[in-house]
Scaffold this active site. Structure first.
Site, PDB file in Angstrom:
ATOM      1  NE  ARG A 143      -3.528   0.442   2.573  1.00 52.41           N
ATOM      2  CZ  ARG A 143      -3.260   1.324   3.525  1.00 52.41           C
ATOM      3  NH1 ARG A 143      -2.342   1.076   4.431  1.00 52.41           N
ATOM      4  NH2 ARG A 143      -3.907   2.477   3.568  1.00 52.41           N
ATOM      5  CE  LYS A 147       2.273  -5.207   5.963  1.00 50.47           C
ATOM      6  NZ  LYS A 147       2.203  -3.971   5.159  1.00 50.47           N
ATOM      7  NE  ARG A 168       2.296   8.401  13.853  1.00 48.66           N
ATOM      8  CZ  ARG A 168       2.397   9.299  12.880  1.00 48.66           C
ATOM      9  NH1 ARG A 168       2.413   8.889  11.626  1.00 48.66           N
ATOM     10  NH2 ARG A 168       2.469  10.582  13.146  1.00 48.66           N
TER      11      ARG A 168
END
Length: 320
Positions: free
Chosen positions: A113, A178, A313
């Protein structure tokens, strides 16, 4: 190249004589092919006199035969491609009929992204693009990336990683790192008949990457479990979960899955900062709408946000 890699994927030593006999070439030809493998796929092959050749680390290579029996969609397995999403869009442009699935052993220009690159070493992770035909306009894909996130969540849990969770809109994290991401791209008329490319990247067996190639904390299923993962089996799990969740989404929309998604959202109720370019909004995560849009409490007032260029975030975390 491929038969030679299959012989070496166990990470054990194999003599040049053994390898040559197995694929019908001379020992001298084996060394040349191994050099070509190193150069083409950025692999490290060790050579030890008296013992032979081995890969630096074992691989779990994908199998066209196993993948063909692992889902309802026709699958093409590529050794190397710039991006499985890009290849999917090219195939659509040349008349390929959805649904179909593109999987690669390596991407040379993997995309995430917001224009980010997706690190895509050979034979370690999953680079996966499913192409579907959508009729009835954009409402048919509302919340779709979040639904894909649920399917991916369960596939990763099925592999043994229990503490994986979702981060709005398209990431999956383990202990703040991640492990997987999703990138949806559209082709065609969004008001009528269009095609959606569901791009999925999963860090399966990745052990390390050089320098600062990845700009955020990451992990892999292998790092969490401490052992190599069978990538063919993982694709089978993911296909099953995607079939299940896409069917639910097609029949009932995202509204029927919203509570499940929120229950697995790691930042539910947390103080966050939502950035769009140079602007940012601070608030507390309330959840998501039936469309998949993010609901934030901003100074006591609920606001709704959606869009592919948004970055979320935690307020006490400087990472995007």
């Amino acid at each position: 190249m491929k038969p030679l890699l299959r012989l070496l994927q166990d990470g054990q030593f194999h003599s040049g004589e053994e390898l040559g006999a197995a694929i019908g070439v001379s020992r001298a030809a084996i060394w040349k092919r191994l050099q070509a493998l190193e150069a083409e796929f950025d692999l490290s092959i060790h050579k030890v006199r008296g013992r032979g050749y081995r890969l630096e680390a074992p691989l779990s290579l994908l199998s066209s035969e196993l993948l063909a029996g692992a889902g309802a969609w026709p699958v093409t397995l590529l050794q190397q491609v710039d991006s499985t999403n890009a290849e999917s869009l090219r195939q659509l442009a040349t008349g390929a009929k959805p649904p179909f699935l593109i999987i690669a052993e390596q991407q040379t220009a993997g995309r995430g992204r917001r224009g980010r690159s997706w690190v895509s070493p050979f034979g370690e992770n999953l680079y996966y693009s499913l192409v579907l035909r959508i009729t009835g306009g954009m409402r048919q894909i509302e919340g779709l990336s979040l639904v894909v996130g649920l399917a991916l969540l369960h596939a990763i849990r099925d592999a043994g990683v229990n503490d994986v969770g979702l981060k709005w809109p398209n990431d999956l994290l383990v202990n703040g790192r991640k492990v997987a991401g999703i990138l949806l791209e559209l082709s065609g008329d969004p008001a009528d008949v269009c095609h959606v490319v569901i791009g999925v990247g999963v860090n399966i067996n990745m052990r390390n990457v050089p320098g600062d190639v990845i700009d955020q904390p990451w992990t892999s299923i292998r790092q969490v479990l401490g052992e190599q993962v069978d990538r063919n089996r993982f694709v089978d799990r993911l296909n099953q979960q995607l079939q299940r969740y896409l069917d639910l989404h097609g029949r009932n929309g995202f509204a029927a899955l919203r509570s499940e998604w929120e229950a697995n959202h790691l930042w539910q109720g947390r103080a966050v900062s939502l950035a769009a370019g140079v602007q940012s909004v601070e608030g507390r995560v309330l959840g998501v709408e039936d469309t998949g849009a993010l609901r934030l409490d901003v100074d006591g007032v609920e606001h709704v946000f959606s869009g592919g260029e948004l970055s979320l975030r935690l307020r006490d975390d400087s990472r995007a």
